[in-house]
Write a protein that holds these residues in place. Structure first.
Motif, PDB file in Angstrom:
ATOM      1  N   MET A 177       0.899  -1.052   0.074  1.00 35.41           N
ATOM      2  CA  MET A 177       0.065   0.018  -0.007  1.00 35.41           C
ATOM      3  C   MET A 177       0.789   1.139  -0.083  1.00 35.41           C
ATOM      4  N   ALA A 178       0.519   2.202  -0.968  1.00 37.85           N
ATOM      5  CA  ALA A 178       1.440   3.371  -1.105  1.00 37.85           C
ATOM      6  C   ALA A 178       0.617   4.543  -0.665  1.00 37.85           C
ATOM      7  N   ASN A 179       1.294   5.625  -0.315  1.00 34.72           N
ATOM      8  CA  ASN A 179       0.591   6.916  -0.378  1.00 34.72           C
ATOM      9  C   ASN A 179       1.984   7.862  -0.221  1.00 34.72           C
ATOM     10  N   CYS A 180       1.276   9.050  -0.177  1.00 30.38           N
ATOM     11  CA  CYS A 180       2.233  10.388  -0.191  1.00 30.38           C
ATOM     12  C   CYS A 180       2.381  11.274  -1.389  1.00 30.38           C
ATOM     13  N   GLY A 181       1.477  11.940  -1.573  1.00 28.51           N
ATOM     14  CA  GLY A 181       1.592  12.877  -2.828  1.00 28.51           C
ATOM     15  C   GLY A 181       0.796  12.398  -4.114  1.00 28.51           C
ATOM     16  N   TYR A 182      -0.146  11.151  -3.983  1.00 33.55           N
ATOM     17  CA  TYR A 182      -0.638  10.639  -4.836  1.00 33.55           C
ATOM     18  C   TYR A 182      -1.800  11.448  -5.284  1.00 33.55           C
ATOM     19  N   ASP A 183      -2.208  11.665  -6.476  1.00 31.12           N
ATOM     20  CA  ASP A 183      -3.649  12.121  -6.922  1.00 31.12           C
ATOM     21  C   ASP A 183      -4.330  11.068  -7.640  1.00 31.12           C
ATOM     22  N   PHE A 184      -5.570  11.097  -8.234  1.00 31.08           N
ATOM     23  CA  PHE A 184      -6.252   9.887  -8.764  1.00 31.08           C
ATOM     24  C   PHE A 184      -5.520   9.456  -9.879  1.00 31.08           C
ATOM     25  N   GLU A 185      -5.168  10.302 -10.710  1.00 32.83           N
ATOM     26  CA  GLU A 185      -4.485   9.587 -11.946  1.00 32.83           C
ATOM     27  C   GLU A 185      -3.123   8.844 -11.671  1.00 32.83           C
ATOM     28  N   ARG A 186      -2.214   9.409 -10.712  1.00 28.89           N
ATOM     29  CA  ARG A 186      -1.257   8.507 -10.491  1.00 28.89           C
ATOM     30  C   ARG A 186      -1.469   7.403  -9.731  1.00 28.89           C
ATOM     31  N   ALA A 187      -2.255   7.359  -8.771  1.00 33.51           N
ATOM     32  CA  ALA A 187      -2.783   6.419  -8.171  1.00 33.51           C
ATOM     33  C   ALA A 187      -3.292   5.139  -8.722  1.00 33.51           C
ATOM     34  N   SER A 188      -3.959   5.653  -9.792  1.00 36.25           N
ATOM     35  CA  SER A 188      -4.682   4.589 -10.696  1.00 36.25           C
ATOM     36  C   SER A 188      -3.877   3.945 -11.671  1.00 36.25           C
ATOM     37  N   GLN A 189      -2.758   4.683 -12.159  1.00 39.04           N
ATOM     38  CA  GLN A 189      -1.531   4.167 -12.997  1.00 39.04           C
ATOM     39  C   GLN A 189      -0.926   3.304 -12.072  1.00 39.04           C
ATOM     40  N   ALA A 190      -0.271   3.556 -10.896  1.00 44.35           N
ATOM     41  CA  ALA A 190       0.278   2.450 -10.266  1.00 44.35           C
ATOM     42  C   ALA A 190      -0.331   1.372  -9.818  1.00 44.35           C
ATOM     43  N   VAL A 191      -1.769   1.191  -9.596  1.00 39.15           N
ATOM     44  CA  VAL A 191      -2.339   0.261  -9.522  1.00 39.15           C
ATOM     45  C   VAL A 191      -2.615  -0.691 -10.612  1.00 39.15           C
ATOM     46  N   LYS A 192      -2.595  -0.014 -11.831  1.00 37.81           N
ATOM     47  CA  LYS A 192      -2.887  -0.512 -13.167  1.00 37.81           C
ATOM     48  C   LYS A 192      -1.632  -1.119 -13.604  1.00 37.81           C
ATOM     49  N   ASN A 193      -0.220  -0.430 -13.370  1.00 37.48           N
ATOM     50  CA  ASN A 193       0.831  -1.236 -13.796  1.00 37.48           C
ATOM     51  C   ASN A 193       1.444  -2.086 -12.646  1.00 37.48           C
ATOM     52  N   GLY A 194       0.617  -2.497 -11.719  1.00 35.59           N
ATOM     53  CA  GLY A 194       1.068  -3.439 -10.749  1.00 35.59           C
ATOM     54  C   GLY A 194       2.146  -2.919  -9.755  1.00 35.59           C
ATOM     55  N   GLU A 195       2.454  -1.699  -9.868  1.00 31.78           N
ATOM     56  CA  GLU A 195       3.700  -1.299  -8.913  1.00 31.78           C
ATOM     57  C   GLU A 195       3.117  -1.401  -7.744  1.00 31.78           C
ATOM     58  N   VAL A 196       1.793  -1.055  -7.083  1.00 27.14           N
ATOM     59  CA  VAL A 196       1.395  -1.105  -5.785  1.00 27.14           C
ATOM     60  C   VAL A 196      -0.017  -1.977  -5.805  1.00 27.14           C
ATOM     61  N   ASP A 197      -0.489  -2.429  -4.896  1.00 22.67           N
ATOM     62  CA  ASP A 197      -1.651  -3.061  -4.626  1.00 22.67           C
ATOM     63  C   ASP A 197      -3.052  -1.974  -4.488  1.00 22.67           C
ATOM     64  N   MET A 198      -2.643  -0.986  -3.748  1.00 20.08           N
ATOM     65  CA  MET A 198      -3.551   0.160  -3.177  1.00 20.08           C
ATOM     66  C   MET A 198      -3.037   1.308  -2.915  1.00 20.08           C
ATOM     67  N   VAL A 199      -3.649   2.484  -3.100  1.00 20.58           N
ATOM     68  CA  VAL A 199      -2.780   3.709  -2.519  1.00 20.58           C
ATOM     69  C   VAL A 199      -4.017   4.411  -1.438  1.00 20.58           C
ATOM     70  N   SER A 200      -3.542   4.685  -0.391  1.00 20.66           N
ATOM     71  CA  SER A 200      -4.412   5.769   0.517  1.00 20.66           C
ATOM     72  C   SER A 200      -4.051   6.914   0.373  1.00 20.66           C
ATOM     73  N   PHE A 201      -5.047   7.819   0.982  1.00 21.93           N
ATOM     74  CA  PHE A 201      -5.041   9.349   0.822  1.00 21.93           C
ATOM     75  C   PHE A 201      -4.953   9.792   2.088  1.00 21.93           C
ATOM     76  N   GLY A 202      -4.174  10.829   2.554  1.00 17.97           N
ATOM     77  CA  GLY A 202      -4.375  11.493   3.858  1.00 17.97           C
ATOM     78  C   GLY A 202      -4.820  12.902   3.610  1.00 17.97           C
TER      79      GLY A 202
END
Ligand SMILES: Cc1cc2nc3c(=O)[nH]c(=O)nc-3n(C[C@H](O)[C@H](O)[C@H](O)COP(=O)(O)O)c2cc1C
Length: 67
Positions: A1-26
């Motif tokens: 699970m990744a976080n820190c500075g993600y927006d929707f686009e970057r988070a979606s790409q990271a999940v699609k590319n298999g870099e991460v399983d999920m992204v959390s937002f603070g």
């Protein structure tokens, strides 16, 4: 699970590319309490005032409105 500075686009790409399983937002959740709904609808995001995030009370921390 990744976080820190993600927006929707970057988070979606990271999940699609298999870099991460999920992204959390603070930070974005503070100024957008309905963040998931805004992501779903493509609504504009409130930037938020970082100077009030750590103030110790609700002002600028839990008092941002939903759409
Ligand atoms: C107001 C605020 C307070 C936070 N306090 C802590 C904390 O006490 N301990 C911690 O490990 N992370 C803390 N974080 C970091 C978040 O847990 C989270 O890792 C980070 O906000 C995620 O990145 P994002 O804000 O870019 O989405 C805080 C973040 C914010 C915005």
């Amino acid at each position: 699970m990744a976080n820190c500075g993600y927006d929707f686009e970057r988070a979606s790409q990271a999940v699609k590319n298999g870099e991460v399983d999920m992204v959390s937002f603070g930070t974005l959740f503070i100024s957008n309490p309905d963040l998931v709904e805004r992501f779903k609808t493509g609504a504009e995001l409130e930037t938020g005032d970082k100077s009030t995030f750590y103030g110790g009370d609700e002002k600028g921390y839990t008092d941002y409105p939903t759409l």
